[in-house]
Design an enzyme around this catalytic site. Structure first.
Site, short mmCIF file in Angstrom:
data_model
loop_
_atom_site.label_atom_id
_atom_site.label_comp_id
_atom_site.label_asym_id
_atom_site.label_seq_id
_atom_site.Cartn_x
_atom_site.Cartn_y
_atom_site.Cartn_z
N ALA A 60 -2.22 1.44 -10.99
CA ALA A 60 -2.69 2.08 -10.14
C ALA A 60 -1.85 3.43 -9.97
O ALA A 60 -0.73 3.81 -10.42
CB ALA A 60 -3.25 2.05 -8.30
N GLN A 61 -2.47 4.52 -9.76
CA GLN A 61 -1.46 5.99 -9.41
C GLN A 61 -1.10 5.59 -7.80
O GLN A 61 -2.59 5.70 -7.39
CB GLN A 61 -2.26 7.37 -9.28
CG GLN A 61 -2.36 8.50 -9.60
CD GLN A 61 -0.84 8.73 -8.30
OE1 GLN A 61 -0.03 9.11 -7.69
NE2 GLN A 61 -1.37 8.80 -7.34
N TYR A 83 -6.09 8.79 -2.31
CA TYR A 83 -5.56 7.44 -2.96
C TYR A 83 -7.15 6.16 -1.80
O TYR A 83 -7.54 5.81 -2.79
CB TYR A 83 -4.53 7.44 -2.48
CG TYR A 83 -4.08 5.49 -3.11
CD1 TYR A 83 -3.42 5.27 -3.51
CD2 TYR A 83 -3.47 5.42 -1.18
CE1 TYR A 83 -2.63 4.67 -3.83
CE2 TYR A 83 -3.24 3.61 -1.67
CZ TYR A 83 -2.63 3.62 -3.15
OH TYR A 83 -2.22 2.08 -3.17
N VAL A 130 9.59 3.17 2.14
CA VAL A 130 10.88 3.22 3.12
C VAL A 130 12.16 2.93 3.47
O VAL A 130 12.95 2.65 3.15
CB VAL A 130 10.20 4.25 4.49
CG1 VAL A 130 10.11 2.47 5.52
CG2 VAL A 130 11.14 4.58 5.14
N GLY A 135 -1.46 14.45 8.01
CA GLY A 135 -2.03 12.74 7.42
C GLY A 135 -1.52 11.88 7.48
O GLY A 135 -2.63 10.80 7.88
#
Ligand SMILES: NC(=O)c1ccc[n+]([C@@H]2O[C@H](COP(=O)([O-])OP(=O)(O)OC[C@H]3O[C@@H](n4cnc5c(N)ncnc54)[C@H](O)[C@@H]3O)[C@@H](O)[C@H]2O)c1
Length: 312
Positions: A75-76, A141, A184, A267
């Site tokens: 996947a991207q 996405y 993260v 977002g």
């Protein structure tokens, strides 16, 4: 079983390929190496450097290798890139998935699809979010993953297949690219070890559901062994804030981590965690790795130079 893993040179896919090999399956990897690395792969694996957007080449590999199962992880994965280049994202994440489904159909293979638990449920979804909440993605996405899920449901109805969907929460663990901006935990551990100042976007109270890659791989194995179709959240059900992570990593490193605060990214969801009773009852799966243990593993992996073949 013969199992083909798309995205098998990636973070999660390479751990999955190792686990499948370890239990005696034949494993074939398809990856275009846009983000994956050959060095992550066990040398006994066969890698086909093919893009899932190339239907002809993909189908040729699938027909030649005749897998029983395709674990579709290619996947991207960059959410912000999907906002900037939505058509390119859809080309890989929607059209690429349709190509995988068609290639699977040509040999009667079952498909397990790596969808997203973090990017699908909208900002108003109850927390923890159950699989039956109507998805309202906040990014191209997320839309592409939802669209790909819809194709999978359609193939099950139209062609009588038993394809399944695993909606992964925030997966972390060794091999997650510390140089990239997915993950993260990896980024903060790398920053702590370098004596740097990690950046927190917003006030750090935003929450995510962090699931260890070893637990995630076990979810794929459990879903592989279950013949019937399903859609399962793969997470812990627990909300963890960015500030919680900073405190955990500071404890592991033996000195507090001092973040710098920047503006919230447009977002970005404030809260996210997935309900996990369905995978528990239907797959007999639940996440077992305590967060502090998993984060310590990432910290020591980076301390050791972030080797590509690190176990999870
Ligand atoms: N890491 C997470 O927290 C997370 C959360 C939810 C869902 N997922 C999903 O899990 C899957 C694996 O994610 P990851 O974190 O291991 O990412 P990753 O970037 O490490 O792995 C993706 C792999 O796909 C390959 N790839 C990309 N485009 C391709 C193409 N066109 N053809 C063939 N290969 C291609 C890349 O080279 C890479 O090896 C993805 O489908 C992702 O959307 C991941």
């Amino acid at each position: 079983m013969r199992v083909l893993v798309t995205g098998g040179a990636g973070f999660i896919g390479s751990h999955l390929a190792d686990a499948l090999l370890a239990r005696g399956d034949d494993v074939i990897v398809v990856d275009d190496l846009s983000a994956g690395r050959v060095a992550r792969l066990d040398p006994q694996l066969t890698l086909h450097k093919v893009s899932i957007t190339d239907a002809g080449a993909l189908t040729a590999v699938v027909r030649a290798s005749r897998p029983d199962l395709i674990c579709h992880l290619a996947a991207q994965i960059d959410v912000r890139a999907s906002v900037d280049f939505p058509a390119a994202d859809a080309q890989v994440n929607v059209v690429g998935t349709v190509n995988v489904l068609e290639a699977a159909r040509s040999v009667g293979a079952r498909v397990l699809f790596a969808s997203s638990g973090g990017a699908l449920y909208g900002r108003d979804a109850p927390i923890p979010s159950r699989e039956d909440v109507l998805p309202l993605p906040e990014s191209p996405y997320g839309i592409a993953k939802y669209c790909a899920e819809q194709y999978i449901g359609l193939y099950n109805r139209l062609h009588g297949t038993s394809h399944s969907v695993l909606r992964l929460a925030n997966v972390y663990g060794p091999r997650q690219d510390p140089a990239g901006d997915a993950g993260v935990i990896t980024i903060f551990c790398a920053s702590a070890l370098a004596g740097g100042t990690p950046t927190i976007y917003g006030d750090g109270a935003q929450t995510r559901d962090y699931v260890h890659v070893g637990d995630t791989v076990n979810a794929f194995l459990a879903a592989a062994d279950r013949g019937r179709p399903g859609t399962w959240n793969i997470g812990t059900g627990v909300e963890v804030s960015v500030l919680d992570l900073v405190a955990i990593i500071g404890d592991i490193g033996g000195r507090p981590l001092t973040p710098r605060f920047a503006h919230t990214r447009p977002g970005e969801l404030l809260r996210s965690a997935v309900a996990v009773d369905r995978p528990a009852s239907e797959l007999g799966w639940r996440a077992l790795t305590p967060l502090a243990d998993g984060v310590r593993g990432v910290y020591h992996w980076i301390e050791a130079g972030a080797p590509d073949r690190a176990a999870c």
